[in-house]
Design a protein around this motif. Structure first.
Motif, mmCIF file in Angstrom:
data_model
loop_
_atom_site.group_PDB
_atom_site.id
_atom_site.type_symbol
_atom_site.label_atom_id
_atom_site.label_comp_id
_atom_site.label_asym_id
_atom_site.label_seq_id
_atom_site.Cartn_x
_atom_site.Cartn_y
_atom_site.Cartn_z
ATOM 1 N N VAL A 12 3.749 -11.526 32.048
ATOM 2 C CA VAL A 12 5.063 -11.467 31.421
ATOM 3 C C VAL A 12 5.247 -12.807 30.742
ATOM 4 O O VAL A 12 5.129 -13.860 31.378
ATOM 5 N N ALA A 16 8.395 -10.597 27.348
ATOM 6 C CA ALA A 16 7.462 -9.619 26.772
ATOM 7 C C ALA A 16 6.334 -9.366 27.767
ATOM 8 O O ALA A 16 5.839 -10.288 28.403
ATOM 9 N N VAL A 17 5.947 -8.104 27.880
ATOM 10 C CA VAL A 17 4.796 -7.759 28.710
ATOM 11 C C VAL A 17 3.565 -7.723 27.812
ATOM 12 O O VAL A 17 3.576 -7.099 26.752
ATOM 13 N N SER A 50 7.719 -3.369 29.451
ATOM 14 C CA SER A 50 8.619 -4.345 28.826
ATOM 15 C C SER A 50 10.076 -3.930 28.985
ATOM 16 O O SER A 50 10.949 -4.766 29.240
ATOM 17 N N GLN A 53 11.057 -4.531 32.586
ATOM 18 C CA GLN A 53 11.203 -5.971 32.781
ATOM 19 C C GLN A 53 12.518 -6.473 32.191
ATOM 20 O O GLN A 53 13.204 -7.299 32.798
ATOM 21 N N THR A 87 0.912 -6.798 22.949
ATOM 22 C CA THR A 87 2.080 -7.654 23.133
ATOM 23 C C THR A 87 3.308 -6.858 22.726
ATOM 24 O O THR A 87 3.441 -6.471 21.558
ATOM 25 N N THR A 88 4.182 -6.585 23.698
ATOM 26 C CA THR A 88 5.319 -5.704 23.449
ATOM 27 C C THR A 88 6.596 -6.314 23.993
ATOM 28 O O THR A 88 6.568 -7.113 24.930
ATOM 29 N N THR A 89 7.713 -5.907 23.431
ATOM 30 C CA THR A 89 9.004 -6.382 23.898
ATOM 31 C C THR A 89 10.046 -5.281 23.764
ATOM 32 O O THR A 89 9.970 -4.451 22.857
ATOM 33 N N ALA A 100 11.436 -0.132 22.357
ATOM 34 C CA ALA A 100 10.511 -1.255 22.414
ATOM 35 C C ALA A 100 9.605 -1.222 21.194
ATOM 36 O O ALA A 100 9.459 -0.193 20.537
ATOM 37 N N GLY A 102 5.936 -3.530 19.381
ATOM 38 C CA GLY A 102 4.914 -4.523 19.636
ATOM 39 C C GLY A 102 3.758 -4.410 18.675
ATOM 40 O O GLY A 102 3.806 -3.677 17.678
#
Length: 123
Positions: A12, A16-17, A50, A53, A87-89, A100, A102
């Motif tokens: 994390v 972002a995960v 993400s 999170q 890479t995602t958010t 989301a 990414g």
């Protein structure tokens, strides 16, 4: 379940995960190119994580996120042996729906842009 794709790496990073994997033979077609289905599935997984999170960061516990829509724009192929990074958010979280987005890179070069909408599963 991600067993067929292991070993996966994740972290994390500022909300972002990020998921990473070295593309192996099992991830590729007979031409040594990474299957689009693998890219789609791991991007979906990372975006859902993400969103969960983002809820946790806001102090809201949720049980998970179920995919409603998934969109993948493939830019260039990824090849066996390359490091794939997802890479995602979360861009919007709500009581019942999250969104989301990414990108996916192969050895640091963009190979896909992704976005998704999720239904929130209450804790």
């Amino acid at each position: 379940m991600t067993d067929p794709w292991e070993p996966l790496y994740s972290r994390v990073d500022d909300g972002a995960v990020v998921i990473g994997v070295t593309a192996g033979e099992a991830h590729c077609n007979s031409r040594g190119l990474v299957h689009g289905g693998l890219i789609s599935a791991l991007a979906d997984n990372a975006m859902g994580l993400s969103c969960v999170q983002a809820h946790r960061d806001a102090g809201n516990e949720v049980a998970g996120a179920v995919t409603v829509t998934l969109h993948v724009d493939f830019l260039r192929p990824a090849k066996q042996g390359q490091w794939l990074e997802f890479t995602t958010t979360a861009i919007k979280t709500g009581r019942s729906m999250d969104m989301a987005q990414g990108k996916v890179t192969a050895d640091g070069r963009d190979c896909a842009f992704v976005s998704a909408t999720f239904s929130v599963v209450s804790a």
